[in-house]
Design an enzyme around this catalytic site. Structure first.
Site, PDB file in Angstrom:
ATOM      1  N   CYS A  76      82.677 112.313  58.922  1.00 51.94           N
ATOM      2  CA  CYS A  76      81.741 111.368  59.530  1.00 51.94           C
ATOM      3  C   CYS A  76      80.504 111.291  58.648  1.00 51.94           C
ATOM      4  CB  CYS A  76      81.366 111.826  60.936  1.00 51.94           C
ATOM      5  SG  CYS A  76      80.117 110.825  61.765  1.00 51.94           S
ATOM      6  N   CYS A 202      81.621 104.079  56.298  1.00 54.40           N
ATOM      7  CA  CYS A 202      81.973 104.677  57.591  1.00 54.40           C
ATOM      8  C   CYS A 202      83.478 104.842  57.605  1.00 54.40           C
ATOM      9  CB  CYS A 202      81.514 103.766  58.740  1.00 54.40           C
ATOM     10  SG  CYS A 202      82.092 104.275  60.381  1.00 54.40           S
TER      11      CYS A 202
END
Length: 296
Positions: A76, A202
């Site tokens: 992440c 992302c």
């Protein structure tokens, strides 16, 4: 203490990190993995740094205590930006790999000197990302675009029919958001002054590759981090003597793990149905790999 047979921990705010797990499985097919999606608190990119850091610490501790992980991949970008240095300090004995938008590989790839970067607002407004961009600002022209809501839309899209090249940009939520943000960035292409490289900042965004490709054209290069993260994880395990050895003495083909533990466990703090759908769609893993957990 973790052994070479212990699993590798991987976590993300939701199902986006499965894109990284996919690369890890390809690079180290004989390893065991425990993936945790903190979907009850997703998306991290729209949370504050303090909250994200607290969740990162809690999940790291959970994976160490409950699953005896031998390494951790923070799959992440937002959690890496908010907490990676603190986690390294708190767990100095744990091989740790984080993510950040792949700006340096994009610089090596671009021919026009114009690079687009998309990511969550949490990642792109972080001090860590700001420092990285400041160090490279004179090497290319960057267009940085926060994509509010896109990661969350990808999470919700896992139960919808798969996107293909023919239906990539349509009335779906992910298609509409991709169109909004790509058009806001400016021209893409290979001509002078156009962005010929797009950094997917992302882990969720590789799962809207078709939508993005339909908008930017066939010649724009996408840069994401799953493959280099997998290579770095393997290097760290080799250096620590923790890479699982499954070849027969004297060579031969790799042998499958013989212990009773499943090779992949997928955990979620949110609805298990979402993780099951994502695992089946993106990794071809059965629903029985998935379960719900609580991480206070």
């Amino acid at each position: 203490m973790p052994q070479s047979s212990s699993p590798i921990g991987v976590f993300d705010s939701g199902v986006g990190g499965l894109s990284v797990l996919r690369m890890l499985l390809a690079a180290m097919p004989n390893e065991r993995f425990v993936y945790l999606a903190d979907s009850a608190n997703a998306p991290y990119g729209e949370r504050g740094d303090a909250f994200v850091a607290a969740r990162t610490h809690a999940i790291t501790q959970y994976l160490r205590e409950k699953h005896d992980i031998k390494a951790l991949v923070v799959a992440c970008n937002t959690a890496t930006a908010a907490a990676i240095h603190e986690v390294r300090s708190s767990h100095p004995d744990l091989p740790l790999v984080g993510l950040e938008p792949a700006i340096k590989p994009a610089l090596a790839a671009t021919k026009t000197g114009h690079v687009g970067v998309i990511g969550t607002r949490g990642t792109l407004s972080s001090a860590k990302f700001g420092k990285l961009m400041a160090s490279l600002a004179d090497q290319a022209h960057f267009v940085v675009q926060p994509c509010d809501g896109l990661a969350h839309a990808v999470e919700r899209s896992v139960t919808l029919p798969p996107t293909t090249a023919s239906n990539a940009v349509n009335c779906t939520e992910t298609g509409a958001l991709c169109e909004r943000y790509v058009h806001a960035m400016g021209p893409f292409g290979t001509a002078a002054g156009q962005m010929d490289t797009l950094v997917l900042g992302c882990t969720h965004y590789i799962f809207v590759e078709h939508e993005l490709r339909a908008l930017v054209g066939p010649d724009v290069r996408f840069i994401e981090t799953g493959e280099p993260v997998a290579r770095q994880t393997r290097r760290l395990l080799e250096a620590a003597g923790l890479l699982r050895q499954t070849q027969q003495d004297g060579g031969g083909e790799p042998q499958a793990p013989t212990d009773a533990a499943p090779p992949v466990q997928l955990l979620t703090t949110g609805p298990v149905s979402m993780l099951e759908a994502a695992a089946q769609r993106w990794l071809q893993l059965p629903a029985r790999c998935c379960s719900t957990v609580s991480v206070p």
